[in-house]
Write a protein that holds these residues in place. Structure first.
Motif, PDB file in Angstrom:
ATOM      1  N   PRO A  42       0.841  -1.202   0.000  1.00 12.33           N
ATOM      2  CA  PRO A  42       0.000   0.000   0.000  1.00 12.33           C
ATOM      3  C   PRO A  42       0.876   1.252   0.000  1.00 12.33           C
ATOM      4  O   PRO A  42       1.965   1.267   0.586  1.00 12.33           O
ATOM      5  CB  PRO A  42      -0.799  -0.124   1.298  1.00 12.33           C
ATOM      6  N   PRO A  43       0.437   2.300  -0.668  1.00 11.34           N
ATOM      7  CA  PRO A  43       1.242   3.530  -0.737  1.00 11.34           C
ATOM      8  C   PRO A  43       1.344   4.203   0.626  1.00 11.34           C
ATOM      9  O   PRO A  43       0.500   4.013   1.506  1.00 11.34           O
ATOM     10  CB  PRO A  43       0.474   4.391  -1.742  1.00 11.34           C
ATOM     11  N   ILE A  44       2.369   5.012   0.785  1.00 18.11           N
ATOM     12  CA  ILE A  44       2.548   5.790   2.010  1.00 18.11           C
ATOM     13  C   ILE A  44       1.562   6.953   2.001  1.00 18.11           C
ATOM     14  O   ILE A  44       1.478   7.706   1.032  1.00 18.11           O
ATOM     15  CB  ILE A  44       3.986   6.321   2.095  1.00 18.11           C
ATOM     16  N   THR A  45       0.817   7.090   3.087  1.00 20.60           N
ATOM     17  CA  THR A  45      -0.163   8.175   3.172  1.00 20.60           C
ATOM     18  C   THR A  45       0.189   9.197   4.243  1.00 20.60           C
ATOM     19  O   THR A  45      -0.250  10.345   4.176  1.00 20.60           O
ATOM     20  CB  THR A  45      -1.573   7.620   3.456  1.00 20.60           C
ATOM     21  N   ASN A  46       0.983   8.781   5.237  1.00 19.03           N
ATOM     22  CA  ASN A  46       1.353   9.699   6.313  1.00 19.03           C
ATOM     23  C   ASN A  46       2.700  10.344   5.978  1.00 19.03           C
ATOM     24  O   ASN A  46       3.713   9.655   5.861  1.00 19.03           O
ATOM     25  CB  ASN A  46       1.447   8.951   7.640  1.00 19.03           C
ATOM     26  N   PRO A  47       2.739  11.675   5.815  1.00 20.24           N
ATOM     27  CA  PRO A  47       3.993  12.340   5.426  1.00 20.24           C
ATOM     28  C   PRO A  47       5.117  12.185   6.445  1.00 20.24           C
ATOM     29  O   PRO A  47       6.287  12.345   6.106  1.00 20.24           O
ATOM     30  CB  PRO A  47       3.589  13.812   5.268  1.00 20.24           C
ATOM     31  N   ARG A  50       8.068   9.936   5.611  1.00 21.92           N
ATOM     32  CA  ARG A  50       9.051  10.358   4.603  1.00 21.92           C
ATOM     33  C   ARG A  50      10.098  11.318   5.170  1.00 21.92           C
ATOM     34  O   ARG A  50      10.853  11.923   4.414  1.00 21.92           O
ATOM     35  CB  ARG A  50       8.336  11.040   3.431  1.00 21.92           C
ATOM     36  N   ASP A  76       1.208   2.139  12.654  1.00 24.59           N
ATOM     37  CA  ASP A  76       0.171   1.958  11.635  1.00 24.59           C
ATOM     38  C   ASP A  76       0.758   1.382  10.351  1.00 24.59           C
ATOM     39  O   ASP A  76       0.167   0.493   9.727  1.00 24.59           O
ATOM     40  CB  ASP A  76      -0.519   3.294  11.331  1.00 24.59           C
ATOM     41  N   ARG A  77       1.932   1.881   9.964  1.00 32.25           N
ATOM     42  CA  ARG A  77       2.552   1.398   8.728  1.00 32.25           C
ATOM     43  C   ARG A  77       2.989  -0.063   8.870  1.00 32.25           C
ATOM     44  O   ARG A  77       2.787  -0.866   7.944  1.00 32.25           O
ATOM     45  CB  ARG A  77       3.766   2.270   8.388  1.00 32.25           C
ATOM     46  N   GLU A  80       0.149  -2.330   8.610  1.00 33.50           N
ATOM     47  CA  GLU A  80      -0.352  -2.337   7.238  1.00 33.50           C
ATOM     48  C   GLU A  80       0.476  -3.243   6.330  1.00 33.50           C
ATOM     49  O   GLU A  80      -0.065  -3.989   5.512  1.00 33.50           O
ATOM     50  CB  GLU A  80      -0.334  -0.904   6.712  1.00 33.50           C
ATOM     51  N   GLU A 526      10.178   4.773  -2.924  1.00 33.71           N
ATOM     52  CA  GLU A 526       9.029   4.059  -2.366  1.00 33.71           C
ATOM     53  C   GLU A 526       8.724   2.813  -3.196  1.00 33.71           C
ATOM     54  O   GLU A 526       8.582   2.897  -4.415  1.00 33.71           O
ATOM     55  CB  GLU A 526       7.800   4.967  -2.326  1.00 33.71           C
ATOM     56  N   THR A 529       5.019   1.697  -5.624  1.00 33.32           N
ATOM     57  CA  THR A 529       4.695   1.994  -7.017  1.00 33.32           C
ATOM     58  C   THR A 529       5.079   0.852  -7.947  1.00 33.32           C
ATOM     59  O   THR A 529       4.811   0.894  -9.137  1.00 33.32           O
ATOM     60  CB  THR A 529       5.426   3.262  -7.478  1.00 33.32           C
TER      61      THR A 529
END
Length: 535
Positions: A42-47, A50, A76-77, A80, A526, A529
């Protein structure tokens, strides 16, 4: 030089017999944590995921974000992605959140200002992860050995303790290969760990869980160990940074199995991280006062350094040719260094590198100064219990009854036929290579060299190419510091990279070059992708 009888035997066992064993393995290998149905992470959603560790620490000190928010973001990550990569094998999330809350309270009550906190607690509030082979209080320390299932650490290994003392908060421990002596992080206690860029591929070993959790953005900094490439290979396969320091700078105490014979001089503990700027601060913390001799804070003028490039090991019959994409990536680094810095990168050949595996193997098995032989791998597999008979374990493995992996059994079997003392020829090659490299690198030289001849292989494929770790292992024997740097992605979406080798106690040169290469080539990418084929 022709292959010795021992080397021909090893090739036959691990390549010829490997085909049959691999087929059986596919049927018997545990699939825990290997959900092949997912096509991508799943893509990273929390900045916050990064942000480099040192920048996170600064944001926490300045109250721009709380430690609880940062720690929760990583929890959370991990929740996930860990069902897909099986990198973290035991967490301490409730304790980590409590410690983060204490950090936030400390910052609220601090009256000395930000500078005081930065000097005393440079990693305050930043989460990190630890290879399960290290002791971390309250966490398991089995190193993937089934008979050590119930071993719980009562103390922290010194590097872990120093990170905690600097304010960092451990999230849990990560998977490794059985007894830390294989390229694949797989054991019968925790199962197999997957590469975040392609779940069908390995994350490397033995610090593969660390590499995988970092590459998947489930951690920002981590602790690894390296006796043959166990920091650098996972860092390469997972697109992150890893540093094997000058021997003796960071304590190796608190690891299982302990190094014996001459191995304490080859084993190194070091930092793994997603961002190059975190390497020096981590190394300073993990090494304590021992890093004073490295002058890590001294400014490095890259334009004044001498750069060298060696494209391959000279064509060892035991090792795979270097993948063309890695050759091209190294060539691009050479071109960029010459264009940006105005330096001339000298292309070299070091013929002794052709014997890298023989040098590593011979010295790892050599007796120590006290004349005692190192503890055999079969003894380590037994862990003071019932003696392990490799041939019997192999028979048990074929019917699914062995507690050990095929890689561990194979190593114990090969060990039965290995010389107890290195040959005069191999000693000469080792000493000649040592002299040549130390004279070449001096106090201002940086050598570019492949991290591995292949991109991250598919699961179990290292059984066919067991000697490819020689590209990293030889530098453990030589005691030279090395930094692994990511260089973008291949056409398959897999990480590219290379090693930066420098003279003893010149760690700052490779670390400074790593920061430059991160800016030039983008550093960690990341993995979400990258499409992964489902099975």
């Amino acid at each position: 030089m022709a292959l010795t009888r021992f080397e021909r035997f090893v090739v036959w066992v691990l390549r010829g017999a490997g085909g049959m064993l691999f087929a059986v393995f596919q049927l018997l290998a545990p699939r825990r944590g290997s959900e092949r149905s997912a096509r991508r992470l799943p893509p990273i959603t929390n900045p916050l995921l990064r942000v480099p560790a040192m920048q996170l620490a600064r944001m926490i000190r300045r109250r721009e974000v709380t430690s609880v928010e940062v720690v929760q973001a990583y929890i959370d990550r991990i929740q996930e992605i860990n069902p897909l990569i099986n990198a973290m094998v035991k967490d301490r999330f409730p304790s980590a959140l409590q410690e983060a809350a204490q950090v936030d309270k400390l910052i609220e009550e601090e009256t000395g200002g930000e500078d005081v906190l930065e000097d005393r607690l440079p990693l305050l509030g930043v989460p990190f992860t630890v290879k399960e082979a290290f002791t971390l209080q309250g966490m398991p320390n089995s190193t993937g050995l089934v008979t050590r299932r119930g071993v719980i650490s009562a103390t922290d290994a010194p590097p872990v303790a120093l990170l905690k003392r600097a304010g960092a908060i451990p999230l849990g421990v990560t998977n490794c290969s059985e007894l830390c002596m294989w390229l694949e992080s797989h054991n019968h206690l925790y199962g197999i760990t997957n590469n975040p860029y392609d779940l069908e591929r390995i994350p490397g070993g033995s610090s593969g869980g660390e590499g995988s959790i970092l590459g998947g953005a489930g951690s920002v900094i981590g602790v690894g160990s390296d006796v043959g490439g166990s920091i650098r290979i996972p860092a390469f396969f997972n697109g992150v940074f890893g540093h094997k320091p000058t021997s003796g700078v960071v304590s190796n105490v608190g690891q299982f199995p302990p190094a014996t014979g001459q191995q304490p001089g080859f084993l190194c503990t070091g930092p793994m991280c997603r961002y190059a700027q975190d390497l020096v601060p981590m190394l300073r913390v993990m090494g304590g006062h021992q890093t004073d001799r490295l002058s890590l804070l001294s400014e490095v003028d890259l334009k004044s350094l001498r750069f060298f490039s060696v494209a391959h090991d000279g064509g060892s019959l035991l090792v795979s040719p270097v993948d063309r994409q890695l050759v091209l990536a190294q060539r691009r680094v050479v071109e960029r260094l010459e264009a940006d810095l105005g330096v001339e990168v000298q292309q070299l050949k070091l013929p002794q590198l052709k014997y890298s595996f023989q040098i590593w193997s011979a010295m790892m098995g050599a007796p120590g100064k006290d004349g005692k032989q190192p503890t055999s791998f079969a003894e380590l597999m037994a862990d003071h219990g019932t003696k392990v008979w490799p041939l019997w374990e192999m028979a048990k493995w074929t019917v699914g009854l062995s507690k050990h992996t095929m890689a561990a059994i194979g190593l114990a079997l090969v060990e039965m036929f290995q010389r107890s003392h290195p040959t005069e020829f191999i000693i000469q090659q080792k000493e000649s290579l040592q002299r040549d490299l130390e004279e070449l690198l001096g106090t201002d030289g940086v050598l570019l060299y492949p991290s591995h001849p292949q991109l991250a292989p598919k699961h179990h494929h290292p059984l066919f190419t067991p000697f490819n770790f020689s590209y990293t292992g030889v530098f453990n024997i030589l005691g030279l510091p090395v930094t692994q740097c990511p260089l973008g992605l291949s056409t398959e979406g897999l990480p590219l990279g290379l090693q930066l080798v420098v003279g003893k106690q010149q760690d700052r040169l490779s670390l400074a070059t790593a920061v430059y290469l991160e800016k030039a080539f983008g550093g960690w990418r990341e993995p979400g992708t990258t499409t992964i084929e489902a099975t």
